[in-house]
Write an enzyme that holds these catalytic residues in place. Sequence first.
Site, PDB file in Angstrom:
ATOM      1  N   GLY A  11     -13.169   3.259   7.569  1.00 53.94           N
ATOM      2  CA  GLY A  11     -14.059   2.231   7.484  1.00 53.94           C
ATOM      3  C   GLY A  11     -13.564   1.129   6.664  1.00 53.94           C
ATOM      4  O   GLY A  11     -14.485   0.508   5.870  1.00 53.94           O
ATOM      5  N   GLY A  12     -12.401   0.745   6.452  1.00 52.30           N
ATOM      6  CA  GLY A  12     -11.789  -0.053   5.724  1.00 52.30           C
ATOM      7  C   GLY A  12     -11.983  -1.409   6.309  1.00 52.30           C
ATOM      8  O   GLY A  12     -13.229  -1.871   6.942  1.00 52.30           O
ATOM      9  N   ILE A  14     -10.262  -3.182   8.658  1.00 51.22           N
ATOM     10  CA  ILE A  14     -10.252  -3.385  10.029  1.00 51.22           C
ATOM     11  C   ILE A  14     -11.707  -2.160  10.756  1.00 51.22           C
ATOM     12  O   ILE A  14     -12.204  -2.761  11.727  1.00 51.22           O
ATOM     13  CB  ILE A  14      -9.357  -2.646  10.991  1.00 51.22           C
ATOM     14  CG1 ILE A  14      -7.890  -3.476  10.181  1.00 51.22           C
ATOM     15  CG2 ILE A  14      -8.934  -2.684  12.358  1.00 51.22           C
ATOM     16  CD1 ILE A  14      -6.432  -2.626  10.636  1.00 51.22           C
ATOM     17  N   GLY A  15     -11.738  -1.367  10.036  1.00 52.06           N
ATOM     18  CA  GLY A  15     -13.124  -0.246  10.561  1.00 52.06           C
ATOM     19  C   GLY A  15     -14.161  -1.068  10.560  1.00 52.06           C
ATOM     20  O   GLY A  15     -15.132  -1.076  11.551  1.00 52.06           O
ATOM     21  N   ASP A  34     -15.604   7.528   7.131  1.00 48.69           N
ATOM     22  CA  ASP A  34     -14.563   7.564   6.074  1.00 48.69           C
ATOM     23  C   ASP A  34     -14.437   8.533   5.171  1.00 48.69           C
ATOM     24  O   ASP A  34     -15.453   9.111   4.989  1.00 48.69           O
ATOM     25  CB  ASP A  34     -14.495   6.040   5.302  1.00 48.69           C
ATOM     26  CG  ASP A  34     -13.346   5.596   4.714  1.00 48.69           C
ATOM     27  OD1 ASP A  34     -12.840   4.690   5.206  1.00 48.69           O
ATOM     28  OD2 ASP A  34     -12.988   6.118   3.594  1.00 48.69           O
ATOM     29  N   ILE A 119      -4.511   2.711  15.518  1.00 47.30           N
ATOM     30  CA  ILE A 119      -4.146   1.270  14.775  1.00 47.30           C
ATOM     31  C   ILE A 119      -3.384   1.570  13.767  1.00 47.30           C
ATOM     32  O   ILE A 119      -2.595   0.642  13.309  1.00 47.30           O
ATOM     33  CB  ILE A 119      -5.438   0.532  14.596  1.00 47.30           C
ATOM     34  CG1 ILE A 119      -6.361   0.326  15.765  1.00 47.30           C
ATOM     35  CG2 ILE A 119      -4.941  -0.841  14.073  1.00 47.30           C
ATOM     36  CD1 ILE A 119      -7.370  -0.885  15.465  1.00 47.30           C
ATOM     37  N   ASN A 121      -0.826   2.440  10.683  1.00 48.78           N
ATOM     38  CA  ASN A 121       0.887   2.123  10.868  1.00 48.78           C
ATOM     39  C   ASN A 121       1.442   3.123  10.046  1.00 48.78           C
ATOM     40  O   ASN A 121       1.004   3.734   9.211  1.00 48.78           O
ATOM     41  CB  ASN A 121       0.944   0.455  10.229  1.00 48.78           C
ATOM     42  CG  ASN A 121       0.914  -0.589  11.189  1.00 48.78           C
ATOM     43  OD1 ASN A 121       1.563  -0.469  12.451  1.00 48.78           O
ATOM     44  ND2 ASN A 121       0.325  -1.698  11.013  1.00 48.78           N
ATOM     45  N   HIS A 176       6.239  -1.462  17.347  1.00 49.34           N
ATOM     46  CA  HIS A 176       5.346  -2.221  16.622  1.00 49.34           C
ATOM     47  C   HIS A 176       5.912  -2.804  15.443  1.00 49.34           C
ATOM     48  O   HIS A 176       5.479  -2.245  14.304  1.00 49.34           O
ATOM     49  CB  HIS A 176       3.948  -2.145  16.443  1.00 49.34           C
ATOM     50  CG  HIS A 176       3.013  -2.732  15.582  1.00 49.34           C
ATOM     51  ND1 HIS A 176       2.964  -4.038  16.064  1.00 49.34           N
ATOM     52  CD2 HIS A 176       2.035  -2.665  14.772  1.00 49.34           C
ATOM     53  CE1 HIS A 176       1.959  -4.540  15.324  1.00 49.34           C
ATOM     54  NE2 HIS A 176       1.652  -3.713  14.584  1.00 49.34           N
TER      55      HIS A 176
HETATM   56  N1  APR Z   1      -9.447   9.918   6.515  1.00 48.32           N
HETATM   57  C1  APR Z   1     -10.427   9.072   6.802  1.00 48.32           C
HETATM   58  N2  APR Z   1     -10.021   7.814   6.462  1.00 48.32           N
HETATM   59  C2  APR Z   1      -9.367   7.696   5.247  1.00 48.32           C
HETATM   60  C3  APR Z   1      -8.621   8.565   5.028  1.00 48.32           C
HETATM   61  C4  APR Z   1      -8.530   9.775   5.563  1.00 48.32           C
HETATM   62  N3  APR Z   1      -7.918  11.015   5.173  1.00 48.32           N
HETATM   63  N4  APR Z   1      -7.668   8.336   3.901  1.00 48.32           N
HETATM   64  C5  APR Z   1      -7.964   6.949   3.645  1.00 48.32           C
HETATM   65  N5  APR Z   1      -8.817   6.545   4.721  1.00 48.32           N
HETATM   66  C6  APR Z   1      -9.590   5.106   4.820  1.00 48.32           C
HETATM   67  C7  APR Z   1      -9.527   4.501   3.476  1.00 48.32           C
HETATM   68  O1  APR Z   1     -10.853   5.194   2.689  1.00 48.32           O
HETATM   69  C8  APR Z   1     -10.092   3.138   4.036  1.00 48.32           C
HETATM   70  O2  APR Z   1     -11.390   2.939   3.903  1.00 48.32           O
HETATM   71  O3  APR Z   1      -8.918   4.279   5.501  1.00 48.32           O
HETATM   72  C9  APR Z   1      -9.376   3.155   5.149  1.00 48.32           C
HETATM   73  C10 APR Z   1      -8.310   2.139   5.593  1.00 48.32           C
HETATM   74  O4  APR Z   1      -8.827   0.939   5.527  1.00 48.32           O
HETATM   75  P1  APR Z   1      -7.996  -0.476   4.497  1.00 48.32           P
HETATM   76  O5  APR Z   1      -7.355   0.157   3.338  1.00 48.32           O
HETATM   77  O6  APR Z   1      -9.019  -1.473   4.303  1.00 48.32           O
HETATM   78  O7  APR Z   1      -7.021  -0.717   5.679  1.00 48.32           O
HETATM   79  P2  APR Z   1      -6.991  -1.583   7.088  1.00 48.32           P
HETATM   80  O8  APR Z   1      -6.834  -3.158   6.605  1.00 48.32           O
HETATM   81  O9  APR Z   1      -8.279  -1.254   7.528  1.00 48.32           O
HETATM   82  O10 APR Z   1      -5.783  -1.058   7.764  1.00 48.32           O
HETATM   83  C11 APR Z   1      -5.955   0.186   8.078  1.00 48.32           C
HETATM   84  O11 APR Z   1      -4.358   0.048  10.073  1.00 48.32           O
HETATM   85  O12 APR Z   1      -3.182  -1.957  10.624  1.00 48.32           O
HETATM   86  C12 APR Z   1      -2.928  -0.683  10.067  1.00 48.32           C
HETATM   87  O13 APR Z   1      -1.576  -0.967   8.573  1.00 48.32           O
HETATM   88  C13 APR Z   1      -2.826  -0.817   8.541  1.00 48.32           C
HETATM   89  O14 APR Z   1      -2.208   1.278   8.201  1.00 48.32           O
HETATM   90  C14 APR Z   1      -3.234   0.605   8.204  1.00 48.32           C
HETATM   91  C15 APR Z   1      -4.393   0.684   8.909  1.00 48.32           C
END
Ligand code: APR
Length: 318
Positions: A11-12, A14-15, A34, A119, A121, A176
């Site tokens: 839920g970060g 991209i989420g 999340d 999605i 990486n 990618h």
């Molecule tokens: N289970 C579920 N969610 C998790 C876990 C887990 N074990 N560990 C981390 N997260 C959540 C984090 O809490 C965070 O909210 O994954 C989310 C990632 O969000 P961001 O850090 O904002 O990253 P974001 O920019 O959304 O990118 C996510 O996509 O494009 C790729 O390289 C990027 O790997 C990255 C991913």
Amino acid sequence: MARPKIALIGGGQIGGVLAQLCALRELGDIVLFDIVEGMPQGKTLDIAEASPVDGFDVNVTGTNDYKDIAGANIVIVTAGLPRKPGMSRDDLIGVNTKIMTSVAEGIRDNAPEAFVIVISNPLDAMVTLCRKVTGFPAARVMGQAGVLDSARFQSFIAWELGVSIRDVNAMTLGGHGDTMVPLVRYASVNGIPVMELLEQKYGSAEKANEVMTAMVERTKAAGGEVVKLLGNGSAFYSPASSAVAMAESILKDQKRVLPTCALLNGEFGVDGFYVGVPCVLGAGGIEKIIEFKLDETEQALMDNSVAAVKELVGSMNL
Ligand code: APR
């Protein structure tokens, strides 16, 4: 017919955009998962409270419990760390392997019938791991990379030629990463080769090649360009839009031909690896992998990209 259910794992950045886009397009009811407590609930409450203004009529909820993704038709995974300036996507493999393993187990145990779009990486490795842990058929587990990489290539072409983005058609193949393969020969403006238009603009084939090479290199490095500018995180609007296009094609059985990270079975000379290639996405997920002839140079670039994917996936010791 029941409304489709879309589960978003992560839920970060991209989420959050994914949840909003899926709601605005009324693709189905949305569950945002999340591990951070309160955050997915807060984001979805915020999005849901915009529904009277935007007029979308779907349920948007947040959770920290995998049980709430039960019955999901489609799952989009963004869980995992994003890049920081100076990092390559491959640098994320250690930490994101652990996260992806737990995520894939959660999907396998709670949404066993779902289509999965990854999605996170490094994409080619994460989608391979996701398929392995879920054990789902290859037609149901795919990665989003090519729609975005192609969109970036298309954007640069449209800006260079001063034409509408709607009339530009171009695609990238391969992994990618830095070895991705923007296909120059097939890039067109409504069917007119981009190279021809560049030659018209600059009056020489040499200059046209130079400009195209610069666009190809910018495409390959486009994710890093955004990472550098943001300073703290990676692209999130465009990856979300790209995955939504794939999800929509599956949910609405549109049969769009979208570059997709798919498990290859001999196509393009690749066997048993996930690589970006054009696929028909419909109600059956990856309904068809479209193979077409590459010339010698393109095949060499593809082979180089596949070699990089193999090395990356090999380093996970699956
Ligand atoms: N289970 C579920 N969610 C998790 C876990 C887990 N074990 N560990 C981390 N997260 C959540 C984090 O809490 C965070 O909210 O994954 C989310 C990632 O969000 P961001 O850090 O904002 O990253 P974001 O920019 O959304 O990118 C996510 O996509 O494009 C790729 O390289 C990027 O790997 C990255 C991913």
